[in-house]
Design an enzyme around this catalytic site. Structure first.
Site, PDB file in Angstrom:
ATOM      1  N   LYS A  20      46.491  15.910 -19.241  1.00 52.48           N
ATOM      2  CA  LYS A  20      47.950  15.874 -19.079  1.00 52.48           C
ATOM      3  C   LYS A  20      48.509  17.288 -18.913  1.00 52.48           C
ATOM      4  O   LYS A  20      49.441  17.499 -18.142  1.00 52.48           O
ATOM      5  CB  LYS A  20      48.609  15.239 -20.305  1.00 52.48           C
ATOM      6  CG  LYS A  20      48.449  13.740 -20.427  1.00 52.48           C
ATOM      7  CD  LYS A  20      49.342  13.281 -21.589  1.00 52.48           C
ATOM      8  CE  LYS A  20      49.270  11.787 -21.805  1.00 52.48           C
ATOM      9  NZ  LYS A  20      50.190  11.373 -22.887  1.00 52.48           N
ATOM     10  N   ASP A  75      54.413   9.581 -23.472  1.00 52.67           N
ATOM     11  CA  ASP A  75      53.593   8.414 -23.777  1.00 52.67           C
ATOM     12  C   ASP A  75      53.390   7.641 -22.479  1.00 52.67           C
ATOM     13  O   ASP A  75      54.348   7.376 -21.754  1.00 52.67           O
ATOM     14  CB  ASP A  75      54.257   7.540 -24.842  1.00 52.67           C
ATOM     15  CG  ASP A  75      53.248   6.585 -25.464  1.00 52.67           C
ATOM     16  OD1 ASP A  75      52.100   6.994 -25.708  1.00 52.67           O
ATOM     17  OD2 ASP A  75      53.603   5.413 -25.702  1.00 52.67           O
ATOM     18  N   ALA A  76      52.126   7.321 -22.194  1.00 50.73           N
ATOM     19  CA  ALA A  76      51.808   6.659 -20.931  1.00 50.73           C
ATOM     20  C   ALA A  76      50.906   5.459 -21.190  1.00 50.73           C
ATOM     21  O   ALA A  76      50.355   5.289 -22.282  1.00 50.73           O
ATOM     22  CB  ALA A  76      51.109   7.638 -19.988  1.00 50.73           C
ATOM     23  N   ALA A 113      40.329   8.773 -17.913  1.00 51.40           N
ATOM     24  CA  ALA A 113      40.595   7.444 -18.485  1.00 51.40           C
ATOM     25  C   ALA A 113      40.622   6.343 -17.408  1.00 51.40           C
ATOM     26  O   ALA A 113      39.595   6.049 -16.790  1.00 51.40           O
ATOM     27  CB  ALA A 113      41.865   7.467 -19.324  1.00 51.40           C
ATOM     28  N   LYS A 142      47.269  13.403  -6.716  1.00 42.80           N
ATOM     29  CA  LYS A 142      47.823  12.513  -7.752  1.00 42.80           C
ATOM     30  C   LYS A 142      49.198  13.010  -8.190  1.00 42.80           C
ATOM     31  O   LYS A 142      50.124  12.221  -8.388  1.00 42.80           O
ATOM     32  CB  LYS A 142      46.858  12.448  -8.942  1.00 42.80           C
ATOM     33  CG  LYS A 142      47.328  11.543 -10.085  1.00 42.80           C
ATOM     34  CD  LYS A 142      46.392  11.553 -11.285  1.00 42.80           C
ATOM     35  CE  LYS A 142      47.010  10.779 -12.454  1.00 42.80           C
ATOM     36  NZ  LYS A 142      46.235  10.900 -13.713  1.00 42.80           N
TER      37      LYS A 142
HETATM   38  P1  ITT Z   1      48.824  12.255 -26.145  1.00 45.13           P
HETATM   39  O1  ITT Z   1      48.269  13.184 -27.174  1.00 45.13           O
HETATM   40  O2  ITT Z   1      49.748  12.945 -25.178  1.00 45.13           O
HETATM   41  O3  ITT Z   1      49.439  10.991 -26.706  1.00 45.13           O
HETATM   42  P2  ITT Z   1      46.838  10.420 -25.048  1.00 45.13           P
HETATM   43  O4  ITT Z   1      45.605  10.677 -24.263  1.00 45.13           O
HETATM   44  O5  ITT Z   1      46.737   9.705 -26.362  1.00 45.13           O
HETATM   45  O6  ITT Z   1      47.562  11.836 -25.226  1.00 45.13           O
HETATM   46  P3  ITT Z   1      48.698   8.355 -24.061  1.00 45.13           P
HETATM   47  O7  ITT Z   1      48.843   7.746 -25.423  1.00 45.13           O
HETATM   48  O8  ITT Z   1      49.942   8.675 -23.321  1.00 45.13           O
HETATM   49  O9  ITT Z   1      47.842   9.698 -24.087  1.00 45.13           O
HETATM   50  O10 ITT Z   1      47.832   7.453 -23.114  1.00 45.13           O
HETATM   51  C1  ITT Z   1      47.349   6.156 -23.446  1.00 45.13           C
HETATM   52  C2  ITT Z   1      46.008   5.932 -22.775  1.00 45.13           C
HETATM   53  O11 ITT Z   1      46.193   5.893 -21.362  1.00 45.13           O
HETATM   54  C3  ITT Z   1      44.983   7.029 -23.057  1.00 45.13           C
HETATM   55  O12 ITT Z   1      43.704   6.436 -23.157  1.00 45.13           O
HETATM   56  C4  ITT Z   1      45.073   7.898 -21.823  1.00 45.13           C
HETATM   57  O13 ITT Z   1      43.843   8.562 -21.588  1.00 45.13           O
HETATM   58  C5  ITT Z   1      45.399   6.883 -20.729  1.00 45.13           C
HETATM   59  N1  ITT Z   1      46.181   7.506 -19.658  1.00 45.13           N
HETATM   60  C6  ITT Z   1      47.396   8.119 -19.787  1.00 45.13           C
HETATM   61  N2  ITT Z   1      47.793   8.649 -18.629  1.00 45.13           N
HETATM   62  C7  ITT Z   1      46.813   8.366 -17.728  1.00 45.13           C
HETATM   63  C8  ITT Z   1      46.627   8.685 -16.362  1.00 45.13           C
HETATM   64  O14 ITT Z   1      47.500   9.410 -15.687  1.00 45.13           O
HETATM   65  N3  ITT Z   1      45.503   8.256 -15.768  1.00 45.13           N
HETATM   66  C9  ITT Z   1      44.583   7.524 -16.445  1.00 45.13           C
HETATM   67  N4  ITT Z   1      44.682   7.206 -17.728  1.00 45.13           N
HETATM   68  C10 ITT Z   1      45.788   7.622 -18.383  1.00 45.13           C
HETATM   69 NA    NA Z   2      48.681   9.028 -27.508  1.00 50.17          NA
END
Ligand code: ITT
Ligand code: NA
Length: 186
Positions: free
Chosen positions: A12, A64-65, A141, A163
């Site tokens: 990210k 958050d994604a 991921a 992307k």
């Molecule tokens: P934070 O510390 O920022 O929360 P995180 O990796 O836990 O980092 P999220 O909770 O936002 O991030 O993401 C939820 C899941 O979705 C997590 O397994 C990410 O790796 C995945 N994810 C988020 N954005 C993605 C993207 O652009 N492409 C592929 N997978 C993604």
């Molecule tokens: Na997270």
């Protein structure tokens, strides 16, 4: 101008730096854990941004994604982290093996907060479909599963630069960047 991005995810950070370059915003990365409350992406980003801003005593953004798959009733959605670490991409493909509707979207919620104000939220979505196998080594991921609308390659096959032109994260961070420039007033 500068902003502090709170995340534990280096991918990210790389994407956000590439996006903010277009807006002249310098990114400081801090890995500072925050409770992920139950709720939707907006609830998580609001709570996280407020929590960290108060503790660090400065303005921050969090993000958050997740990936939302229509034929799985929008699963894994807010459970995307847990599902990536348990079922993984192979598990998702198994769940979908009989599903002809492959529609999915990535969603991103960026939360900005200062120690003394209420959080602001910026949203981004990108539509696409889940392929029948994992494609490519780029990204992270869920990226190898996801083919964005209008493309024949997955996010795992596209470069970070590609992307970043239209991803969920591009859209949410761009909305934030435009707003932030005005907010800071330069
Ligand atoms: P934070 O510390 O920022 O929360 P995180 O990796 O836990 O980092 P999220 O909770 O936002 O991030 O993401 C939820 C899941 O979705 C997590 O397994 C990410 O790796 C995945 N994810 C988020 N954005 C993605 C993207 O652009 N492409 C592929 N997978 C993604
Ligand atoms: Na997270």
């Amino acid at each position: 101008m500068k902003i502090t991005f709170i995340t534990g995810n280096q991918h990210k950070v790389k994407e956000a730096r590439g996006i903010f370059d277009n807006f002249g915003i310098e990114l400081e990365h801090v890995d500072f854990g925050y409770p992920e409350i139950q709720g939707d992406l907006v609830d998580v980003a609001k709570f996280g941004a407020k929590h960290v801003a108060v503790r660090l005593g400065k303005p921050v953004i969090v993000e958050d994604a997740g990936i939302f798959i229509k034929s799985l009733k929008w699963f894994p959605g807010t459970y995307s982290s847990y599902v990536q670490d348990t079922l993984g991409n192979e598990g998702i493909l198994k769940l979908m093996s009989d599903n002809t509707d492959r529609y999915a979207e990535f969603r991103s919620a960026v939360g900005f907060c200062t120690p003394k104000t209420e959080p602001e939220i910026f949203l981004g979505t990108v539509s696409g479909r889940i392929d029948n196998s994992e494609l490519g080594e780029n990204g992270f991921a869920y990226d190898p599963l996801f083919i964005p609308e209008g493309y024949s390659e997955s996010f795992g096959e596209l470069s970070t630069q590609e992307k970043n032109k239209f991803s969920h994260r591009r859209k949410s961070l761009e909305k934030f960047a435009v707003w932030y420039k005005d907010y800071v007033g330069d």
